[in-house]
Design an enzyme around this catalytic site. Sequence first.
Site, mmCIF file in Angstrom:
data_model
loop_
_atom_site.group_PDB
_atom_site.id
_atom_site.type_symbol
_atom_site.label_atom_id
_atom_site.label_comp_id
_atom_site.label_asym_id
_atom_site.label_seq_id
_atom_site.Cartn_x
_atom_site.Cartn_y
_atom_site.Cartn_z
ATOM 1 N N ILE A 64 3.512 13.001 -4.584
ATOM 2 C CA ILE A 64 3.646 13.662 -3.283
ATOM 3 C C ILE A 64 4.840 13.050 -2.554
ATOM 4 O O ILE A 64 4.776 11.914 -2.086
ATOM 5 C CB ILE A 64 2.361 13.506 -2.443
ATOM 6 C CG1 ILE A 64 1.154 14.077 -3.198
ATOM 7 C CG2 ILE A 64 2.523 14.216 -1.092
ATOM 8 C CD1 ILE A 64 -0.174 13.856 -2.499
ATOM 9 N N ARG A 99 13.590 5.803 -2.475
ATOM 10 C CA ARG A 99 12.514 6.133 -1.544
ATOM 11 C C ARG A 99 11.990 7.553 -1.723
ATOM 12 O O ARG A 99 10.791 7.802 -1.577
ATOM 13 C CB ARG A 99 13.021 5.936 -0.108
ATOM 14 C CG ARG A 99 12.018 6.288 0.965
ATOM 15 C CD ARG A 99 12.617 6.087 2.341
ATOM 16 N NE ARG A 99 11.699 6.527 3.381
ATOM 17 C CZ ARG A 99 11.605 7.770 3.817
ATOM 18 N NH1 ARG A 99 12.374 8.702 3.301
ATOM 19 N NH2 ARG A 99 10.744 8.096 4.776
ATOM 20 N N CYS A 112 2.813 4.720 -4.180
ATOM 21 C CA CYS A 112 3.764 5.561 -3.464
ATOM 22 C C CYS A 112 4.496 4.748 -2.377
ATOM 23 O O CYS A 112 5.345 3.936 -2.691
ATOM 24 C CB CYS A 112 3.064 6.790 -2.896
ATOM 25 S SG CYS A 112 4.187 8.121 -2.418
ATOM 26 N N GLU A 163 -5.646 7.414 -6.600
ATOM 27 C CA GLU A 163 -6.814 7.546 -5.719
ATOM 28 C C GLU A 163 -7.152 9.011 -5.423
ATOM 29 O O GLU A 163 -8.233 9.300 -4.901
ATOM 30 C CB GLU A 163 -6.588 6.782 -4.408
ATOM 31 C CG GLU A 163 -5.627 7.403 -3.417
ATOM 32 C CD GLU A 163 -4.158 7.153 -3.717
ATOM 33 O OE1 GLU A 163 -3.320 7.483 -2.868
ATOM 34 O OE2 GLU A 163 -3.849 6.625 -4.811
ATOM 35 N N HIS A 181 -0.374 8.816 -7.123
ATOM 36 C CA HIS A 181 -1.608 8.556 -6.363
ATOM 37 C C HIS A 181 -2.850 8.619 -7.256
ATOM 38 O O HIS A 181 -3.546 9.649 -7.273
ATOM 39 C CB HIS A 181 -1.754 9.585 -5.243
ATOM 40 C CG HIS A 181 -0.757 9.483 -4.147
ATOM 41 N ND1 HIS A 181 -0.998 8.808 -2.970
ATOM 42 C CD2 HIS A 181 0.491 9.984 -4.044
ATOM 43 C CE1 HIS A 181 0.059 8.899 -2.182
ATOM 44 N NE2 HIS A 181 0.981 9.606 -2.806
#
Length: 256
Positions: free
Chosen positions: A144, A110, A80, A206, A204
């Site tokens: 996200i 971005r 990210c 993780e 993500h």
Amino acid sequence: MAVVVSILALQGSYNEHMAALRRIGAKGVEVRKPEQLLGLDSLIIPGGESTTMAKLANYHNLFPALREFVSAGKPVWGTCAGLIFLANKAVGQKTGGQELVGGLDCTVHRNFFGSQLQSFETELSVPMLAEKEGGNHTCRGVFIRAPAILEVGADVEVLADCPVPAGRPSITISSGEGLEDEVYSKDRVIVAVRQGNILATAFHPELTSDSRWHRLFLDMDKESQSRALSALSLSASSSEAGAVEKNKPLDLPIFE
């Protein structure tokens, strides 16, 4: 002995990466200052708020050390905001932009997928990940307020892409001074890539129970250390051969 991976711990999801590494028997080490990178072999730059992370990195004078780490060929993974950090070019930034580490030959937007309210999860096709680490040919992508990769260079391997959300406002890519800007018109967008020692994901891993991305990164670390040991061994062998040649007694002519 557990594999040790350094994690940039300025802001964002570094604790989640630490936990993901523990689940596969590796150890994460938090890094906040340039000197803490010394002697470490790999680095994860986590997700978070990229502008805030850049300001903190500037405050701690981390950018020169991060660039040196990347250019040394050590494995680096950006998730990210970390992807934005590693890109050579970023568009859609706030006024004034932000400093980048660079090294990854791509243009990243971005905030491609919109605001926090437009965050989403989806299944991504990841055949390369399944080939190397086993499991399904898909993985869960948690996006996200996520970036996306608009363009990549010839040496960049695309690992995953996903459909552009319906109703997404048009995105313009600046082509540089004196050149006409280009509108992004593709129906899919890149969200995971690898270029040599650099791995980058717009989502993500993780935050999921799928450990394959972290295992892939550990494999990159092992490959890098193996190459370093081979180079060291070759250098030592050459030095030893040179020393033997240097100490060899001169062959004098024999007259019969």
